[in-house]
Design an enzyme around this catalytic site. Structure first.
Site, PDB file in Angstrom:
ATOM      1  N   SER A 167      41.945  91.125  80.924  1.00 51.05           N
ATOM      2  CA  SER A 167      42.872  90.402  81.706  1.00 51.05           C
ATOM      3  C   SER A 167      42.157  90.003  83.084  1.00 51.05           C
ATOM      4  CB  SER A 167      44.037  91.443  82.019  1.00 51.05           C
ATOM      5  OG  SER A 167      45.171  90.899  82.605  1.00 51.05           O
ATOM      6  N   ASP A 420      49.760  88.236  72.653  1.00 48.90           N
ATOM      7  CA  ASP A 420      49.263  88.335  74.198  1.00 48.90           C
ATOM      8  C   ASP A 420      49.683  86.975  74.797  1.00 48.90           C
ATOM      9  OD1 ASP A 420      48.820  88.966  76.825  1.00 48.90           O
ATOM     10  OD2 ASP A 420      46.715  89.293  76.455  1.00 48.90           O
ATOM     11  N   HIS A 445      47.598  92.660  74.608  1.00 54.09           N
ATOM     12  CA  HIS A 445      46.891  92.473  75.622  1.00 54.09           C
ATOM     13  C   HIS A 445      45.402  93.516  75.593  1.00 54.09           C
ATOM     14  CE1 HIS A 445      46.398  90.778  79.477  1.00 54.09           C
ATOM     15  NE2 HIS A 445      46.486  91.801  80.196  1.00 54.09           N
TER      16      HIS A 445
END
Length: 478
Positions: A167, A420, A445
């Site tokens: 991320s 995601d 994710h």
């Protein structure tokens, strides 16, 4: 925060993607892995001449390290570093293959790494919260590690470091390789939306992917109920009695009685839907909050099964279904609409989103969210009201890190789970022979950075194998 981690079988390298599921302990020990907690005195401002420093926390696991082996370095995200250490078991799974030292560095202004202590979140003190300062922190720690673990009387060579991140941490892992190629020989950047900035992607794609996850794992009926619920929520909260009903039914912690509270609730609810889609893993996890396997399916099954006869019952049933996210363990006494996770620094992250990492998101009638266009002026005004600052250079982040001009860089793997929502801002096609894209068809994710699990699909297993192959190539080049 996964409830399980993997135990590496040392005798057979081909078994690195198999695991034993063991209980995880919160705090400092994760199954058989124990961290040493270290602190580095880093400058508050790396880019001016000043002497003020603060304690930056980082974690070290040397169970598999052999002198001369590489460092696997995780570039910390917007939260307590222990949460990310618990959810990045892949680094531990492959550490014995490479005799690697495993290090997790906390991002400044999160967890315990507070440059100004309990005064760190004031507008004046937040000015040193930037991605470039964080990258300089990581380089500072890398230099300390080099002196401790690599340098000798006879050599002062560079320490072989591979950066990992998921991320925002994945963005930092890639940017670290781009900006400081002599400090990091390669990067595994998972779910890293480095292209999610102004004029780079359509702003509606994010919510469209979230909606697609709810339709795939739930039903169209589920998304239709959610889409209709926004108008119901708005209408019910127009009266004080309606607000009171929602406050009591949803067990809201904070006082709830004006238009500002309603907007806060709408944002909180939207974030929950996003978080469920992001963490729709195929096994129970403790990442962000405790959740069951396939939380989107569990939520939708519960919502659709409840009979709604009027607006109030619709909202009551939605509140019951939301307990899949808000109270899966049964220990939540009330729901704070100020936060969707106690482990993430949401207030601090919002500051970064206001001043540097402005990521446009909008919703249309094609998704399940309340229809809202992207309004940059309104967004800037809200940032100014909350922090006293706004982004006066919305395109600077693109100039700082090159935007889509990645062909000049090398040794980076960008991996994305195609379920995601952040994948819409990620690198999903190969850029060059040294910048690769790995797309995990059924992944969410940063699925590939989690510990190996018996239920892992071939897509995520193959992604991890590609990472190992790439790291071997980088180390051979080194």
């Amino acid at each position: 925060m996964s409830r399980c981690t993997s135990k590496f079988v040392r005798k057979n390298v081909n078994m690195i993607f198999k695991c034993l599921i063991l209980n995880l302990l919160w705090k400092y020990t994760f199954s058989e892995y124990t961290f040493d907690i270290k602190y580095s005195d880093v400058p508050v401002d790396h880019f001016t001449i000043q002497n003020k420093t603060f304690k930056l926390r980082y974690l070290i696991n040397g169970d598999y390290h052999v002198k001369g082996g590489p460092v696997f370095l995780y570039t910390g995200n917007e939260g307590n570093i222990f949460m990310f250490a618990q959810n990045t078991g892949f680094m531990f799974d492959i550490a014995p293959v490479f005799n690697a030292l495993v290090v997790f560095i906390e991002h400044r202004y999160y967890g315990e790494s507070l440059p100004f202590g309990n005064q760190s979140n004031t507008p004046e003190n937040l000015r040193f919260l930037t991605s470039s300062q964080a990258l300089a922190d990581y380089v500072h720690v890398i230099e300390e590690l080099r002196k401790t673990y690599f340098a000798t009387i006879l050599t002062n060579d560079t320490l072989p470091v591979v950066s990992f991140g998921g991320s925002y941490g994945g963005m930092l892992a890639a940017w670290l390789r781009m900006k400081y190629p002599t400090s990091v020989i390669g990067a595994i950047a998972s779910s890293a939306p480095i292209w999610y900035f102004r004029n780079m992607i359509p702003c509606e794609k994010f919510y469209e992917i979230v909606t697609g996850v709810f339709e795939k794992f739930g039903t169209a009926q589920c998304t239709n109920i959610i889409k209709a619920s926004w108008e119901i929520l708005r209408n019910v909260t127009k009266t004080s009695s309606g607000m009171k009903h929602l406050y009591e039914t949803w067990r809201i912690c904070e006082t709830f009685g004006n238009a500002t509270d309603v907007e806060k609730l709408v944002d909180w609810l939207s974030d929950i839907y996003v978080n469920m889609a992001m963490t729709n893993y195929h096994y129970p996890t403790n990442f962000i909050v405790p959740l069951p396997a396939y939380p989107v399916k569990t939520f939708c099954d519960k919502l659709v099964s409840l009979n709604s006869t009027d607006p109030l019952s619709t909202l009551a049933n939605l509140g019951k279904a939301l307990t899949v996210y808000t109270n899966y363990t049964g220990s939540t006494l009330c729901n704070s609409i100020n936060s969707t996770s106690k482990y993430l620094g949401e207030y601090t992250w919002d500051y970064q989103a206001c001043t540097e990492l402005v990521m446009p998101i909008c919703s249309t009638n094609k998704d399940m969210f309340e229809t809202q266009p992207w309004d940059e002026k309104k967004y800037s005004e809200e940032c100014s009201k909350k922090y006293g600052v706004s982004n006066s250079r919305p395109d600077w982040i693109v100039s700082e890190y090159g935007g889509k001009n990645l062909k000049y860089f090398s040794n980076i793997v960008f991996s994305n789970g195609m379920m995601d929502p952040w994948s819409c801002g990620g690198v999903t096609t190969n850029i060059s022979s040294n910048i690769w894209a790995v797309n995990i068809t059924d992944g969410v994710h940063h699925s590939d950075l989690r510990s190996a699990d018996p239920a892992d699909t071939n897509y995520v297993i193959e992604a991890r194998k590609f990472h190992v192959k790439s790291i071997k190539k980088w180390l051979n080049m080194f």
